[in-house]
Design a protein around this motif. Structure first.
Motif, PDB file in Angstrom:
ATOM      1  N   GLY A 182     -51.588 -16.692  22.857  1.00 37.06           N
ATOM      2  CA  GLY A 182     -50.826 -17.671  22.094  1.00 37.06           C
ATOM      3  C   GLY A 182     -49.662 -17.111  21.306  1.00 37.06           C
ATOM      4  N   LYS A 183     -49.425 -15.805  21.393  1.00 33.52           N
ATOM      5  CA  LYS A 183     -48.313 -15.202  20.663  1.00 33.52           C
ATOM      6  C   LYS A 183     -47.122 -14.972  21.595  1.00 33.52           C
ATOM      7  N   GLU A 184     -45.958 -14.846  21.003  1.00 34.21           N
ATOM      8  CA  GLU A 184     -44.776 -14.506  21.785  1.00 34.21           C
ATOM      9  C   GLU A 184     -44.853 -13.010  22.128  1.00 34.21           C
ATOM     10  N   VAL A 185     -44.867 -12.696  23.398  1.00 30.32           N
ATOM     11  CA  VAL A 185     -45.031 -11.305  23.832  1.00 30.32           C
ATOM     12  C   VAL A 185     -43.752 -10.825  24.510  1.00 30.32           C
ATOM     13  N   VAL A 186     -43.262  -9.691  24.066  1.00 33.41           N
ATOM     14  CA  VAL A 186     -42.060  -9.089  24.644  1.00 33.41           C
ATOM     15  C   VAL A 186     -42.448  -7.727  25.206  1.00 33.41           C
ATOM     16  N   LYS A 187     -42.444  -7.609  26.536  1.00 36.46           N
ATOM     17  CA  LYS A 187     -42.772  -6.347  27.178  1.00 36.46           C
ATOM     18  C   LYS A 187     -41.518  -5.516  27.384  1.00 36.46           C
ATOM     19  N   SER A 188     -41.701  -4.213  27.304  1.00 37.81           N
ATOM     20  CA  SER A 188     -40.567  -3.304  27.459  1.00 37.81           C
ATOM     21  C   SER A 188     -41.031  -2.080  28.243  1.00 37.81           C
ATOM     22  N   PRO A 189     -40.300  -1.673  29.286  1.00 41.86           N
ATOM     23  CA  PRO A 189     -40.726  -0.520  30.087  1.00 41.86           C
ATOM     24  C   PRO A 189     -40.453   0.804  29.403  1.00 41.86           C
ATOM     25  N   MET A 190     -41.051   1.866  29.934  1.00 39.80           N
ATOM     26  CA  MET A 190     -40.773   3.213  29.457  1.00 39.80           C
ATOM     27  C   MET A 190     -39.277   3.496  29.594  1.00 39.80           C
ATOM     28  N   GLY A 191     -38.720   4.236  28.634  1.00 40.18           N
ATOM     29  CA  GLY A 191     -37.318   4.564  28.664  1.00 40.18           C
ATOM     30  C   GLY A 191     -36.441   3.603  27.900  1.00 40.18           C
ATOM     31  N   GLU A 192     -37.044   2.523  27.400  1.00 40.91           N
ATOM     32  CA  GLU A 192     -36.273   1.520  26.652  1.00 40.91           C
ATOM     33  C   GLU A 192     -36.644   1.525  25.168  1.00 40.91           C
ATOM     34  N   GLU A 193     -37.079   2.679  24.668  1.00 39.20           N
ATOM     35  CA  GLU A 193     -37.590   2.739  23.300  1.00 39.20           C
ATOM     36  C   GLU A 193     -36.546   2.373  22.242  1.00 39.20           C
ATOM     37  N   VAL A 194     -35.304   2.798  22.432  1.00 44.46           N
ATOM     38  CA  VAL A 194     -34.266   2.487  21.439  1.00 44.46           C
ATOM     39  C   VAL A 194     -34.001   0.984  21.400  1.00 44.46           C
ATOM     40  N   ASN A 195     -33.857   0.379  22.567  1.00 52.95           N
ATOM     41  CA  ASN A 195     -33.636  -1.067  22.624  1.00 52.95           C
ATOM     42  C   ASN A 195     -34.834  -1.828  22.057  1.00 52.95           C
ATOM     43  N   ARG A 196     -36.019  -1.329  22.352  1.00 56.13           N
ATOM     44  CA  ARG A 196     -37.238  -1.967  21.841  1.00 56.13           C
ATOM     45  C   ARG A 196     -37.281  -1.922  20.320  1.00 56.13           C
ATOM     46  N   ALA A 197     -36.888  -0.792  19.760  1.00 55.78           N
ATOM     47  CA  ALA A 197     -36.879  -0.642  18.312  1.00 55.78           C
ATOM     48  C   ALA A 197     -35.875  -1.599  17.674  1.00 55.78           C
ATOM     49  N   GLN A 198     -34.668  -1.681  18.247  1.00 56.38           N
ATOM     50  CA  GLN A 198     -33.649  -2.574  17.697  1.00 56.38           C
ATOM     51  C   GLN A 198     -34.076  -4.032  17.803  1.00 56.38           C
ATOM     52  N   MET A 199     -34.669  -4.407  18.933  1.00 55.57           N
ATOM     53  CA  MET A 199     -35.130  -5.780  19.120  1.00 55.57           C
ATOM     54  C   MET A 199     -36.196  -6.137  18.092  1.00 55.57           C
ATOM     55  N   ALA A 200     -37.102  -5.204  17.843  1.00 58.23           N
ATOM     56  CA  ALA A 200     -38.162  -5.455  16.867  1.00 58.23           C
ATOM     57  C   ALA A 200     -37.592  -5.645  15.467  1.00 58.23           C
ATOM     58  N   LEU A 201     -36.625  -4.830  15.099  1.00 56.75           N
ATOM     59  CA  LEU A 201     -36.003  -4.957  13.787  1.00 56.75           C
ATOM     60  C   LEU A 201     -35.241  -6.271  13.659  1.00 56.75           C
ATOM     61  N   ASP A 202     -34.545  -6.666  14.720  1.00 49.37           N
ATOM     62  CA  ASP A 202     -33.807  -7.930  14.695  1.00 49.37           C
ATOM     63  C   ASP A 202     -34.759  -9.114  14.507  1.00 49.37           C
ATOM     64  N   LEU A 203     -35.845  -9.128  15.254  1.00 47.23           N
ATOM     65  CA  LEU A 203     -36.817 -10.226  15.139  1.00 47.23           C
ATOM     66  C   LEU A 203     -37.504 -10.233  13.779  1.00 47.23           C
ATOM     67  N   ALA A 204     -37.754  -9.038  13.254  1.00 49.51           N
ATOM     68  CA  ALA A 204     -38.479  -8.937  11.990  1.00 49.51           C
ATOM     69  C   ALA A 204     -37.641  -9.341  10.786  1.00 49.51           C
ATOM     70  N   GLU A 220     -35.846   5.672  12.631  1.00 46.16           N
ATOM     71  CA  GLU A 220     -34.507   6.243  12.809  1.00 46.16           C
ATOM     72  C   GLU A 220     -33.468   5.152  13.029  1.00 46.16           C
ATOM     73  N   VAL A 221     -33.809   4.159  13.863  1.00 46.79           N
ATOM     74  CA  VAL A 221     -32.870   3.056  14.104  1.00 46.79           C
ATOM     75  C   VAL A 221     -32.665   2.262  12.821  1.00 46.79           C
ATOM     76  N   ALA A 222     -33.738   2.028  12.079  1.00 51.38           N
ATOM     77  CA  ALA A 222     -33.628   1.309  10.811  1.00 51.38           C
ATOM     78  C   ALA A 222     -32.738   2.067   9.834  1.00 51.38           C
ATOM     79  N   GLU A 223     -32.894   3.382   9.806  1.00 51.45           N
ATOM     80  CA  GLU A 223     -32.099   4.210   8.901  1.00 51.45           C
ATOM     81  C   GLU A 223     -30.614   4.173   9.285  1.00 51.45           C
ATOM     82  N   ARG A 224     -30.326   4.325  10.562  1.00 52.72           N
ATOM     83  CA  ARG A 224     -28.933   4.410  11.009  1.00 52.72           C
ATOM     84  C   ARG A 224     -28.205   3.075  10.894  1.00 52.72           C
ATOM     85  N   THR A 225     -28.947   1.985  11.040  1.00 50.27           N
ATOM     86  CA  THR A 225     -28.316   0.662  10.938  1.00 50.27           C
ATOM     87  C   THR A 225     -28.393   0.094   9.524  1.00 50.27           C
ATOM     88  N   GLN A 226     -28.991   0.866   8.615  1.00 49.36           N
ATOM     89  CA  GLN A 226     -29.159   0.422   7.232  1.00 49.36           C
ATOM     90  C   GLN A 226     -29.906  -0.915   7.173  1.00 49.36           C
TER      91      GLN A 226
END
Length: 260
Positions: free
Chosen positions: A54-76, A100-106
Motif C-alpha cells: 500500500g505504499k508508494e515504492v520507487v525501485k532503483s538499480p545498482m549504479g544509480e545511488e546518486v540519483n536515488r539519494a537526490q530523489m529521496a531528498l526531493d520527496l522528503a 553527501e548529496v544533502a551537504e552539497r545541495t545545502q
C-alpha cells in the motif's frame, strides 16, 4: 488544505539488516511503517516486500545511488520517506551518499540514520564468534576505491593479527580480486588460519562453510557477491566437538585473566 506540520517531511535511511525481516530493529520497522514512500535498490525492496503493501515504492538499480539519494531528498521535502539499505546503512550502505548529496545541495530536509545488523556481524553469528574483539572490515570492490589502496589496507590489516571481514569478495567483473587478496593475507597468516564463508546469511539458500586459509586458496569459485569471508586472526581457532566442526572462536582474552 494540508497543514504545515504535514508538509514537514523526513528522510529515514533505514538499515534492513541481512534481509530477513526478523532481523530488522523495532526502529527500522517503525520508520518503514510510517513512511509514505519507500525507495531502494531492487534487491532490498524485494526482501521487505511484506512490510510495504500500500505504499508508494520507487525501485532503483545498482549504479544509480546518486540519483536515488537526490530523489529521496526531493520527496522528503514534504513527505515521510524511507530509503532502505541492506545491512547497516552506514557500513558500505546508502547513508554516506545521501548525507553527501544533502551537504552539497545545502538541503534542509530532516535526515535520520537508523542502524541495523551488518553483513559482517550477521555472518559472524552463523560462524560462532569469529569477531569477538578487534577486527577489520574491508571491501574488495574497486569501483570506488583504487585497488592499490585496497591491497595496502589488506596488507596492514593482516599485519595487525586481527580477524578481517571481507565484503564484496568476488564478482563476475573482478573474479581475481579475492585470489590476490588471499595472497596478500598469506604474507602474514599461516595456511591453518581459520576462515569462515557465509553466503546469503539469514536468506533463502544460506550456506555456511568453515575451512583453512589453504583450503580457501585452493578453491574460491563458490564465493560471490552474496558472500562474506571472515579470515581469522592469529588467536582464532576452529571450534570442534569431536569431528563435528561447530564454527570459529576468536578469544577475547578471558583465559589470560580467569580460570575456566
Amino acid at each position: 488544505m494540508q497543514s504545515d506540520a504535514k508538509k514537514t517531511g523526513l528522510l529515514s535511511i533505514v538499515s534492513t539488516g541481512p534481509g530477513n525481516t526478523q532481523q530488522l530493529t523495532p526502529a527500522a520497522l517503525k520508520a518503514i511503517a510510517k513512511a509514505e514512500y519507500i525507495i531502494g535498490n531492487n534487491v532490498y525492496i524485494d526482501l521487505i516486500r511484506p512490510l510495504i503493501t500500500g505504499k508508494e515504492v520507487v525501485k532503483s538499480p545498482m549504479g544509480e545511488e546518486v540519483n536515488r539519494a537526490q530523489m529521496a531528498l526531493d520527496l522528503a521535502a514534504s513527505h515521510r520517506v524511507a530509503m532502505v539499505s541492506g545491512g547497516d546503512a552506514g557500513v558500505y550502505g546508502m547513508a554516506s551518499i545521501v548525507l553527501e548529496v544533502a551537504e552539497r545541495t545545502q538541503s534542509e530536509v530532516l535526515v535520520e540514520v537508523i542502524p541495523g545488523v551488518t553483513a559482517a556481524t550477521a555472518a559472524a553469528s552463523r560462524l560462532g564468534s569469529p569477531l569477538s574483539g578487534d577486527y577489520v572490515t574491508l571491501s574488495l570492490s574497486d569501483l570506488l576505491t583504487p585497488w592499490e589502496v585496497i591491497e595496502e589496507r589488506l596488507d596492514l590489516a593482516s599485519r595487525m593479527g586481527v580477524p578481517v571481514a571481507i565484503y564484496n569478495p568476488r564478482s563476475r567483473g573482478r573474479p581475481h580480486n579475492l585470489d590476490t587478496a588471499i595472497a596478500v593475507i598469506g604474507r602474514h597468516r599461516g595456511d591453518e588460519t581459520p576462515v569462515g564463508v557465509v553466503r546469503n546469511a539469514y536468506r533463502p539458500g544460506e550456506e555456511v562453510h568453515v575451512m583453512t586459509l589453504a583450503e580457501l586458496r585452493a578453491d574460491t569459485s563458490p564465493i560471490d557477491m552474496h558472500s562474506i569471508v571472515i579470515i581469522g586472526g592469529i588467536e582464532s581457532r576452529i571450534w570442534k566437538v569431536g569431528d563435528d566442526v561447530r564454527g570459529i572462536i576468536t578469544p577475547r582474552g578471558y583465559h589470560r585473566k580467569y580460570v575456566y
